[in-house]
Design an enzyme around this catalytic site. Structure first.
Site, short mmCIF file in Angstrom:
data_model
loop_
_atom_site.label_atom_id
_atom_site.label_comp_id
_atom_site.label_asym_id
_atom_site.label_seq_id
_atom_site.Cartn_x
_atom_site.Cartn_y
_atom_site.Cartn_z
N GLU A 346 0.82 -1.21 0.00
CA GLU A 346 0.00 0.00 0.00
C GLU A 346 0.86 1.26 0.00
O GLU A 346 0.55 2.23 -0.69
CB GLU A 346 -0.95 0.00 1.20
CG GLU A 346 -1.99 -1.10 1.19
CD GLU A 346 -3.05 -0.91 0.12
OE1 GLU A 346 -3.07 0.14 -0.56
OE2 GLU A 346 -3.88 -1.83 -0.06
N ASP A 479 -4.05 -10.30 -8.50
CA ASP A 479 -4.39 -9.40 -9.60
C ASP A 479 -3.24 -8.58 -10.20
O ASP A 479 -2.85 -8.77 -11.36
CB ASP A 479 -5.53 -8.48 -9.19
CG ASP A 479 -5.33 -7.82 -7.83
OD1 ASP A 479 -4.25 -8.00 -7.23
OD2 ASP A 479 -6.25 -7.14 -7.36
N GLU A 586 -18.82 -6.72 -4.48
CA GLU A 586 -17.41 -7.06 -4.28
C GLU A 586 -17.04 -8.36 -4.98
O GLU A 586 -15.91 -8.51 -5.45
CB GLU A 586 -17.12 -7.17 -2.78
CG GLU A 586 -15.70 -7.49 -2.43
CD GLU A 586 -14.73 -6.35 -2.71
OE1 GLU A 586 -13.53 -6.54 -2.53
OE2 GLU A 586 -15.20 -5.25 -3.12
N GLU A 611 -12.15 -0.69 -10.64
CA GLU A 611 -11.65 -1.64 -11.65
C GLU A 611 -12.52 -1.74 -12.90
O GLU A 611 -12.00 -1.85 -14.02
CB GLU A 611 -11.48 -3.02 -11.01
CG GLU A 611 -10.34 -3.12 -10.02
CD GLU A 611 -10.68 -2.54 -8.66
OE1 GLU A 611 -9.76 -2.30 -7.85
OE2 GLU A 611 -11.88 -2.33 -8.39
#
EC number: 3.2.1.-
Length: 722
Positions: A346, A479, A586, A611
């Site tokens: 992050e 991902d 989600e 996304e």
């Protein structure tokens, strides 16, 4: 077995010591027990000898009394001799019967074994550092490419590679026409004239933007006249761009309706920013219902995540007053000397990515100095036997460890695989190759180990370098690893052949094992659990439509159209999940009769994720099919209707309910990704053109590195100087 794979030499030694302690006390107890057995055996033998009246009974009783007395004396002497050697233990206090001694010794040996065993079963020796080292104590740190080298080796580079003073050590249709998009640069006279024309068009800007860009020009002049050939030159970088970053007219579309929609997105950004500044300034995120700030525990004590994430969005939207406020906060209030536990992933994608993009867009030195200081604080996370970084790092001490929920102390594919873009640029700016070496070592290990069916599982041990579980997902946990493979190839000016090979091999395995077609004709990415398919697709996996799209042009010629069709099909599936509120859950499933529907209550929430909109933007750029802009506008209207509240934007808990229940969180990625992708969707393609820029997984634009152009520029500068 998963825990034992993380044992190091220190853990093994603790196990040996525990075993030796148990054996010593166990055999000691046996020796006492054997003495008691001999006593009993003697008494039995005398009774056998005197059976049948062959012995005088009084004599026998006297003889046995003598045996009992002598045995008692010997046992007492033995206890005294043993415990006399033990500090703090009195032999006189050991007046216990043999059975009691035996139980006592078993209890003592069990206690010792338990103490040492507790340390043995800790999943990693790093946990011991957290127990025995104080927060302020800095343990020895090493960073290496598969070897335990000194963490400060990068500070011993030649003098021309030293860092600035501020540094410290340590996310349709089955057939789509492929729009020609060549990102291979040719810096020609025509390209130069286009840049000059673009620069002339920029003269019509407002005064505030002109002032901001004058800083960039001053940086260009300084770089041009005084830069060392081994240090990064902002002037050379700008000359190697094919087009102006902000386009001829800031990407303003000629169609009035499209421009009106773009202005609406800009208004949403200003509304979100103004409320953040009013109620949560300096905090990481805004809680719009309670009108206060939120810090969270992902950033290790770093603050202002929404500010860093918003810098480039504010700049490209022309919100210059807001941008200047953000820049001033970075200059005066961004404190990198924190001592908290941060997510390496992050901090990298938000802080490092945000500061890098802000520097490349503006030329402001404050962003460069801050990002280089922060980048160096992340290096100790690579201090593992394999060079695979752990997921959590203390930014103050440099101590790192794996997430507690990660299987057997493993590192996460989507975390250690989502560092490449930023770390390569850290090497570019610092002239220090250590950042590139670290991420290239990760790639080297991944190429070496065996992959089940060509797939990359989500969990890898940073100690052994082996897969821990065979769970494969293109959504969460996996991902952005795949995203960074194709983007590393593009960012390298298409020279990184290793990244290209890894990406297309992985895509082939994904198609063979994970890509599925529902009974209703929807194409989706299932998850793979040790050979068993889980027919679920997460919202996070919806980025893959855009990823496959931008990689279509560089696949083998006979598969290019196939890849673009696959990208369009996946993007269509994700759009179909956006019902009935036009916001998506989600996660959604394709079993039990469902088609792109969240069947579990726990999967029905929407936290302002980008996304799906990201794939809309890429597919628009690649095909110019108007449906992608229409789908994007549906998302804008849904955000306004269901997520906008009086003091910002909030996620909702159930996308299938028209009466919204808000989660009271305005995520920083909403400002960085969701609104930026929407703005680009309604802009012309020359605003951050894909020929010059790639977006990290937090939507921060990073420039393509054109080594040949930069070298040519350096040669020209040298010639002029001579």
């Amino acid at each position: 077995p998963g825990v034992l794979t993380t044992a190091d030499r220190g853990v093994k030694s603790r196990g040996c010591l525990s075993s030796l302690s148990f054996l010593f006390l166990f055999f000691l107890s046996l020796s006492w027990r054997s003495a008691a057995d001999r006593h009993v055996h003697t008494r039995v033998s005398v009774h056998q000898l005197c059976s049948g009246g062959r012995c005088d009974q009084n004599g026998v009783r006297s003889f046995l009394s003598l045996i009992d007395a002598e045995t008692h004396r010997l046992e007492k002497h033995k206890v005294s001799m043993v415990f006399r050697k033990l500090p703090g233990v009195s032999a006189s206090g050991m007046g216990l019967r043999l059975s009691q001694k035996f139980v006592f010794l078993l209890f003592l040996s069990g206690l010792v074994t338990l103490c040492f065993g507790a340390l043995f079963f800790l999943p990693d020796s790093v946990r011991l550092k957290r127990i025995f080292l104080s927060k302020t104590e800095t343990p020895p740190v090493t960073v290496g490419s598969g070897s335990e080298n000194d963490a400060r080796e990068h500070l011993k580079r030649p003098k021309d590679q030293e860092h600035p003073r501020g540094m410290t050590s340590a996310k349709g249709e089955t057939s789509t026409k492929l729009k020609s998009l060549s990102r291979k640069p040719v810096v020609s006279r025509e390209a130069t004239e286009e840049r000059l024309a673009g620069g002339k068009a920029l003269e019509d800007l407002s005064l505030s933007r002109s002032r901001a860009e004058s800083v960039s020009e001053r940086a260009t002049v300084v770089d041009h006249h005084g830069a060392d050939t081994d240090t990064f030159s902002y002037a050379k970088f700008k000359r190697c761009l094919l087009k102006p970053p902000l386009g001829r007219d800031y990407g303003k579309p000629s169609d009035p309706n499209t421009n009106e929609r773009r202005e609406k997105v800009k208004e949403m950004m200003k509304f979100a920013w103004d409320n953040y500044k009013l109620y949560a300034w300096g905090k990481n995120e805004l809680r719009p219902l309670t009108r206060n700030g939120h810090l969270g525990n992902m950033f290790g004590g770093l603050k202002g995540a929404s500010i860093i994430d918003s810098l480039d969005t504010l700049y490209i939207m022309g919100l210059m007053d807001e941008y200047n406020d953000a820049k001033e906060w970075v200059q005066t209030s961004l404190d990198l000397n924190s001592n908290g536990e941060a997510s390496l992933f992050e901090v990298n994608i938000r802080y490092v990515g945000g500061l890098l993009s802000a520097y490349y867009l503006t030329g402001e030195e404050v962003f460069k100095s801050k990002v280089l200081e922060l980048g160096e604080k992340l290096l100790p996370a690579f201090n593992t036997p394999t060079g695979i970084p752990r997921g959590v790092i203390n930014l103050g001490s440099g101590t790192s460890w794996s997430w507690g929920w990660a299987s057997a102390g493993s590192s996460i594919l989507a975390e250690f695989g989502t560092l490449h873009l930023e770390f390569v640029h850290l090497s570019e700016l610092s002239a220090n190759p250590i950042y590139t070496e670290k991420v290239m070592n990760i790639r080297k290990l991944l190429n070496k180990i065996e992959k089940p069916h060509g797939l990359y599982p989500n969990f890898l041990s940073p100690v052994s370098g082996n897969w821990v579980q065979h769970h494969v997902s293109i959504g969460g946990l996996g991902d952005s690893f795949y995203e960074y493979l194709i983007k590393s190839f593009l960012m390298s000016d298409k020279t990184d052949g290793d990244a290209k090979k890894m990406y297309y091999s992985a895509l082939e395995a994904i198609e063979a094992n994970l890509v599925q077609k529902s009974p209703g004709g929807l194409t989706y990415m299932a998850e793979w659990r040790g050979g068993i398919l889980d027919h679920k697709m997460g919202h996070l996996a919806c980025f893959s439509g855009g990823m496959i799209g931008i990689g279509a042009d560089d696949g083998v010629p006979e598969k290019r159209q196939h890849y673009l069709d696959l990208a369009a099909e996946i993007t269509h599936t994700c759009h179909e999940s956006y019902t009935p509120t036009k916001l998506g859950p989600e996660a959604f499933r394709f079993d039990g009769g469902g088609e792109a529907t969240a069947t579990r209550l726990s999967d029905r929430y929407y936290i302002l994720r980008p996304e799906v909109i990201e794939s809309y933007m890429y597919m628009w750029r690649l095909t110019h099919d108007p449906k992608y802009r229409e789908w994007g506008w549906e998302a804008v209207e849904a955000l306004e209707q269901h997520c906008r509240v009086e003091a910002g934007f909030s996620g909702i808990r159930d996308v299938y309910t028209t009466t919204a229940s808000h989660d009271n969180m305005q995520q920083s990625f909403f400002l960085s990704e969701t609104l930026k992708y929407l703005y680009l969707l309604f802009s012309d393609d020359d605003l951050l053109p894909l020929e010059d820029w790639v977006f990290n997984t937090e939507a921060h634009p990073l420039p393509i590195i054109r080594k040949s152009c930069l070298q040519d520029e350096a040669t020209q500068d040298k010639t002029v100087a001579e």
